[in-house]
Write a protein that holds these residues in place. Structure first.
Motif, PDB file in Angstrom:
ATOM      1  N   HIS A   1      43.898  40.659  39.994  1.00  0.00           N
ATOM      2  CA  HIS A   1      42.711  41.154  39.306  1.00  0.00           C
ATOM      3  C   HIS A   1      41.726  40.001  39.164  1.00  0.00           C
ATOM      4  O   HIS A   1      42.133  38.852  38.958  1.00  0.00           O
ATOM      5  CB  HIS A   1      43.081  41.718  37.931  1.00  0.00           C
ATOM      6  N   MET A   2      40.432  40.309  39.248  1.00  0.00           N
ATOM      7  CA  MET A   2      39.415  39.265  39.283  1.00  0.00           C
ATOM      8  C   MET A   2      38.235  39.616  38.376  1.00  0.00           C
ATOM      9  O   MET A   2      37.724  40.741  38.421  1.00  0.00           O
ATOM     10  CB  MET A   2      38.898  39.078  40.718  1.00  0.00           C
ATOM     11  N   THR A   3      37.816  38.645  37.572  1.00  0.00           N
ATOM     12  CA  THR A   3      36.587  38.782  36.796  1.00  0.00           C
ATOM     13  C   THR A   3      35.941  37.415  36.634  1.00  0.00           C
ATOM     14  O   THR A   3      36.643  36.416  36.433  1.00  0.00           O
ATOM     15  CB  THR A   3      36.836  39.417  35.418  1.00  0.00           C
ATOM     16  N   THR A   4      34.642  37.374  36.732  1.00  0.00           N
ATOM     17  CA  THR A   4      33.893  36.151  36.435  1.00  0.00           C
ATOM     18  C   THR A   4      33.086  36.314  35.149  1.00  0.00           C
ATOM     19  O   THR A   4      32.400  35.389  34.727  1.00  0.00           O
ATOM     20  CB  THR A   4      32.929  35.807  37.590  1.00  0.00           C
ATOM     21  N   VAL A   5      33.184  37.483  34.532  1.00  0.00           N
ATOM     22  CA  VAL A   5      32.373  37.807  33.357  1.00  0.00           C
ATOM     23  C   VAL A   5      33.215  37.945  32.094  1.00  0.00           C
ATOM     24  O   VAL A   5      32.870  37.423  31.034  1.00  0.00           O
ATOM     25  CB  VAL A   5      31.575  39.116  33.594  1.00  0.00           C
ATOM     26  N   HIS A   6      34.339  38.668  32.203  1.00  0.00           N
ATOM     27  CA  HIS A   6      35.100  39.045  31.019  1.00  0.00           C
ATOM     28  C   HIS A   6      36.053  37.949  30.552  1.00  0.00           C
ATOM     29  O   HIS A   6      36.482  37.096  31.331  1.00  0.00           O
ATOM     30  CB  HIS A   6      35.902  40.328  31.300  1.00  0.00           C
ATOM     31  N   HIS A   7      36.375  38.029  29.289  1.00  0.00           N
ATOM     32  CA  HIS A   7      37.389  37.160  28.690  1.00  0.00           C
ATOM     33  C   HIS A   7      38.740  37.439  29.366  1.00  0.00           C
ATOM     34  O   HIS A   7      39.024  38.581  29.746  1.00  0.00           O
ATOM     35  CB  HIS A   7      37.480  37.462  27.186  1.00  0.00           C
ATOM     36  N   PRO A   8      39.593  36.417  29.530  1.00  0.00           N
ATOM     37  CA  PRO A   8      40.889  36.660  30.199  1.00  0.00           C
ATOM     38  C   PRO A   8      41.760  37.687  29.487  1.00  0.00           C
ATOM     39  O   PRO A   8      42.602  38.323  30.132  1.00  0.00           O
ATOM     40  CB  PRO A   8      41.546  35.273  30.217  1.00  0.00           C
TER      41      PRO A   8
ATOM     42  N   LEU B   1      25.914  32.737  40.551  1.00  0.00           N
ATOM     43  CA  LEU B   1      25.861  32.046  41.830  1.00  0.00           C
ATOM     44  C   LEU B   1      27.188  31.384  42.173  1.00  0.00           C
ATOM     45  O   LEU B   1      27.740  31.582  43.270  1.00  0.00           O
ATOM     46  CB  LEU B   1      24.745  30.991  41.809  1.00  0.00           C
ATOM     47  N   PHE B   2      27.724  30.599  41.232  1.00  0.00           N
ATOM     48  CA  PHE B   2      28.907  29.792  41.534  1.00  0.00           C
ATOM     49  C   PHE B   2      30.223  30.487  41.182  1.00  0.00           C
ATOM     50  O   PHE B   2      31.264  30.187  41.771  1.00  0.00           O
ATOM     51  CB  PHE B   2      28.825  28.451  40.789  1.00  0.00           C
ATOM     52  N   GLY B   3      30.189  31.435  40.223  1.00  0.00           N
ATOM     53  CA  GLY B   3      31.417  32.135  39.846  1.00  0.00           C
ATOM     54  C   GLY B   3      32.045  32.898  41.003  1.00  0.00           C
ATOM     55  O   GLY B   3      33.231  32.715  41.313  1.00  0.00           O
ATOM     56  N   PRO B   4      31.285  33.751  41.698  1.00  0.00           N
ATOM     57  CA  PRO B   4      31.855  34.470  42.842  1.00  0.00           C
ATOM     58  C   PRO B   4      32.342  33.539  43.956  1.00  0.00           C
ATOM     59  O   PRO B   4      33.350  33.835  44.614  1.00  0.00           O
ATOM     60  CB  PRO B   4      30.681  35.338  43.319  1.00  0.00           C
ATOM     61  N   LEU B   5      31.653  32.432  44.152  1.00  0.00           N
ATOM     62  CA  LEU B   5      32.048  31.497  45.208  1.00  0.00           C
ATOM     63  C   LEU B   5      33.429  30.902  44.939  1.00  0.00           C
ATOM     64  O   LEU B   5      34.295  30.903  45.821  1.00  0.00           O
ATOM     65  CB  LEU B   5      31.012  30.379  45.326  1.00  0.00           C
ATOM     66  N   GLN B   6      33.655  30.449  43.706  1.00  0.00           N
ATOM     67  CA  GLN B   6      34.965  29.872  43.407  1.00  0.00           C
ATOM     68  C   GLN B   6      36.045  30.951  43.361  1.00  0.00           C
ATOM     69  O   GLN B   6      37.188  30.718  43.760  1.00  0.00           O
ATOM     70  CB  GLN B   6      34.941  29.070  42.102  1.00  0.00           C
ATOM     71  N   ALA B   7      35.683  32.171  42.917  1.00  0.00           N
ATOM     72  CA  ALA B   7      36.653  33.274  42.904  1.00  0.00           C
ATOM     73  C   ALA B   7      37.095  33.606  44.329  1.00  0.00           C
ATOM     74  O   ALA B   7      38.289  33.823  44.592  1.00  0.00           O
ATOM     75  CB  ALA B   7      36.043  34.504  42.236  1.00  0.00           C
ATOM     76  N   TYR B   8      36.138  33.643  45.261  1.00  0.00           N
ATOM     77  CA  TYR B   8      36.480  33.951  46.648  1.00  0.00           C
ATOM     78  C   TYR B   8      37.400  32.894  47.248  1.00  0.00           C
ATOM     79  O   TYR B   8      38.396  33.224  47.917  1.00  0.00           O
ATOM     80  CB  TYR B   8      35.209  34.065  47.500  1.00  0.00           C
ATOM     81  N   LYS B   9      37.088  31.625  47.020  1.00  0.00           N
ATOM     82  CA  LYS B   9      37.906  30.548  47.578  1.00  0.00           C
ATOM     83  C   LYS B   9      39.349  30.642  47.104  1.00  0.00           C
ATOM     84  O   LYS B   9      40.292  30.472  47.890  1.00  0.00           O
ATOM     85  CB  LYS B   9      37.313  29.189  47.190  1.00  0.00           C
ATOM     86  N   LYS B  10      39.546  30.947  45.811  1.00  0.00           N
ATOM     87  CA  LYS B  10      40.909  31.033  45.276  1.00  0.00           C
ATOM     88  C   LYS B  10      41.598  32.317  45.715  1.00  0.00           C
ATOM     89  O   LYS B  10      42.788  32.325  46.038  1.00  0.00           O
ATOM     90  CB  LYS B  10      40.873  30.941  43.750  1.00  0.00           C
ATOM     91  N   ALA B  11      40.850  33.419  45.720  1.00  0.00           N
ATOM     92  CA  ALA B  11      41.445  34.716  46.063  1.00  0.00           C
ATOM     93  C   ALA B  11      41.879  34.769  47.520  1.00  0.00           C
ATOM     94  O   ALA B  11      42.942  35.317  47.850  1.00  0.00           O
ATOM     95  CB  ALA B  11      40.455  35.838  45.762  1.00  0.00           C
ATOM     96  N   LYS B  12      41.093  34.200  48.399  1.00  0.00           N
ATOM     97  CA  LYS B  12      41.400  34.233  49.829  1.00  0.00           C
ATOM     98  C   LYS B  12      42.749  33.582  50.113  1.00  0.00           C
ATOM     99  O   LYS B  12      43.518  34.057  50.970  1.00  0.00           O
ATOM    100  CB  LYS B  12      40.296  33.528  50.606  1.00  0.00           C
ATOM    101  N   LYS B  13      43.072  32.507  49.387  1.00  0.00           N
ATOM    102  CA  LYS B  13      44.325  31.784  49.601  1.00  0.00           C
ATOM    103  C   LYS B  13      45.537  32.578  49.130  1.00  0.00           C
ATOM    104  O   LYS B  13      46.662  32.305  49.554  1.00  0.00           O
ATOM    105  CB  LYS B  13      44.291  30.443  48.873  1.00  0.00           C
ATOM    106  N   MET B  14      45.317  33.558  48.268  1.00  0.00           N
ATOM    107  CA  MET B  14      46.441  34.269  47.666  1.00  0.00           C
ATOM    108  C   MET B  14      47.001  35.375  48.561  1.00  0.00           C
ATOM    109  O   MET B  14      48.118  35.846  48.347  1.00  0.00           O
ATOM    110  CB  MET B  14      46.029  34.835  46.312  1.00  0.00           C
ATOM    111  N   ASN B  15      46.209  35.849  49.521  1.00  0.00           N
ATOM    112  CA  ASN B  15      46.686  36.850  50.468  1.00  0.00           C
ATOM    113  C   ASN B  15      47.352  38.034  49.754  1.00  0.00           C
ATOM    114  O   ASN B  15      48.489  38.411  50.029  1.00  0.00           O
ATOM    115  CB  ASN B  15      47.663  36.211  51.457  1.00  0.00           C
TER     116      ASN B  15
END
Length: 377
Positions: A9-16, A71-85
């Motif tokens: 699950h992924m969010t760049t806006v909501h509290h964990p 701008l930067f939140g989605p970029l870092q989310a993508y980098k981490k998510a891509k590695k998780m497969n």
């Protein structure tokens, strides 16, 4: 369902520990046997691991500036998510739509969890001039329509199916709290307290609620939910000489589920409030706070929008008022104060409706069955 299936699950806006994302969806899926991770913005006060439910929290940098986050939140989310497969990527913010599109492959599933009617939300943003809002709204519609074609859609509200006809509704009903459900309903006519829970904002009726102590003698209003310090001060100024009758728990901070439940449990309230101004964004929504008030045995006092009026009439669990008619609000509060038996009946009706049909238990089984179906495709 395979226990080896990896869910992110992924969010760049909501509290964990957002109630819908974490407590409802992630924890339910974890308990069903899935390997579940949640990617969310973390600050120094947040724990990066929940030991009780064993949901892995993957930290993202938390940005205080909205534009930097977008701008930067989605970029870092993508980098981490891509590695998780992952087998399923389930994201919760419209700013992650392009990330979801990039992550979609033939052998995985991407779910877009629609929490809000984002088009009408854009049209009521106070920080955009009206001509700009129209342009942004049209661009968003086109952008969204193109990118979500190969995604699954998870809808948090009933009426979202009007916009997303192929979506699966997993409604935002409350998690049953045994202490709340089993708490005896006992209306006390000497109560002088009204409750509002959830985020506090102008479009959620901040100034309508702040005016209550001025028009209702000796009535205190408690706000339990995130509220900016600037808005809280403006609300107190609006209450003028009654500023001390407004009480805030959540200034400049997220208020977790357990804290809100303590307020439901430990005080005697006249009613739960939702006096909202009329906006397109809220006209069709069944507010999550409705279900929470009902499960806590609180009568509801809310605006008389047609959908809300129909909801209150169906469940006989409160009173609706014209948000711009002060006398209707005075009459509603006085009615509940002066008619404790009728107020108690509303409390029982609301709680019964939640127990019978409006709790997360009904949605949890739908969520798990849906995930099983998606993974077996």
């Amino acid at each position: 369902m395979s226990q080896s299936s990896k869910i992110v699950h992924m969010t760049t806006v909501h509290h964990p520990y957002d109630t819908r994302i974490y407590h409802k969806e992630c924890v339910s899926l974890k308990k069903a046997g899935y390997s579940v991770s949640l990617m969310a913005p973390i600050d120094e006060q947040n724990d990066s691991q929940d030991e009780k439910n064993k949901v892995e929290i993957i930290p993202l940098k938390k940005y205080t500036n909205r534009w930097k986050r977008m701008l930067f939140g989605p970029l870092q989310a993508y980098k981490k998510a891509k590695k998780m497969n992952a087998d399923i990527y389930h994201f919760h913010d419209p700013e992650l739509i392009f990330v979801g599109w990039l992550l979609k492959k033939k052998n995985n599933t991407v779910i877009y969890d629609v929490h809000e009617d984002y088009y009408t939300s854009i049209m009521q943003k106070e920080y955009f001039p009206k001509p700009i809002k129209k342009i942004i709204g049209k661009l968003y519609n086109s952008f969204e329509s193109f990118l979500i074609k190969k995604m699954e859609l998870c809808l948090a509200e009933k009426y979202y199916v009007e916009r997303y006809q192929r979506g699966t509704s997993i409604l935002n009903y409350p998690i049953l709290n045994d202490k709340l459900i089993n708490q005896k309903i006992n209306r006390q006519i000497d109560s002088d307290k009204l409750l509002y829970t959830g985020n506090v904002s102008v479009v959620r009726g901040a100034f309508y609620h702040a005016e209550i102590p001025k028009i209702l003698e000796d009535k205190h209003v408690y706000f339990v939910g995130e509220c900016s310090s600037d808005l809280a001060e403006q609300m107190k100024d609006h209450a003028a000489e009654k500023r001390d009758y407004l009480h805030f728990d959540g200034i400049d901070r997220f208020v977790e589920r357990e804290e809100i439940d303590k307020y439901y449990l430990n005080e005697n309230w006249i009613a739960g409030l939702a006096i909202f101004p009329e906006t397109d964004h809220y006209l069709k929504k069944e507010l999550t706070k409705f279900f929470e008030y009902m499960s806590a045995g609180l009568p509801i006092i809310c605006s008389n929008f047609p959908k809300w009026q129909a909801f209150i009439d169906q469940h006989q669990c409160g009173i609706t008022v014209n948000p711009d008619n002060k006398q209707e609000l005075i009459d509603a509060v006085n009615f509940l104060k002066n008619n404790p038996i009728k107020a108690e009946t509303m409390s029982y009706n609301g709680r019964k409706a939640v127990l019978d049909e409006l709790s997360w238990e009904s949605q949890k089984s739908k969520l798990i069955a849906w995930y099983d179906q998606l993974l077996n495709k």
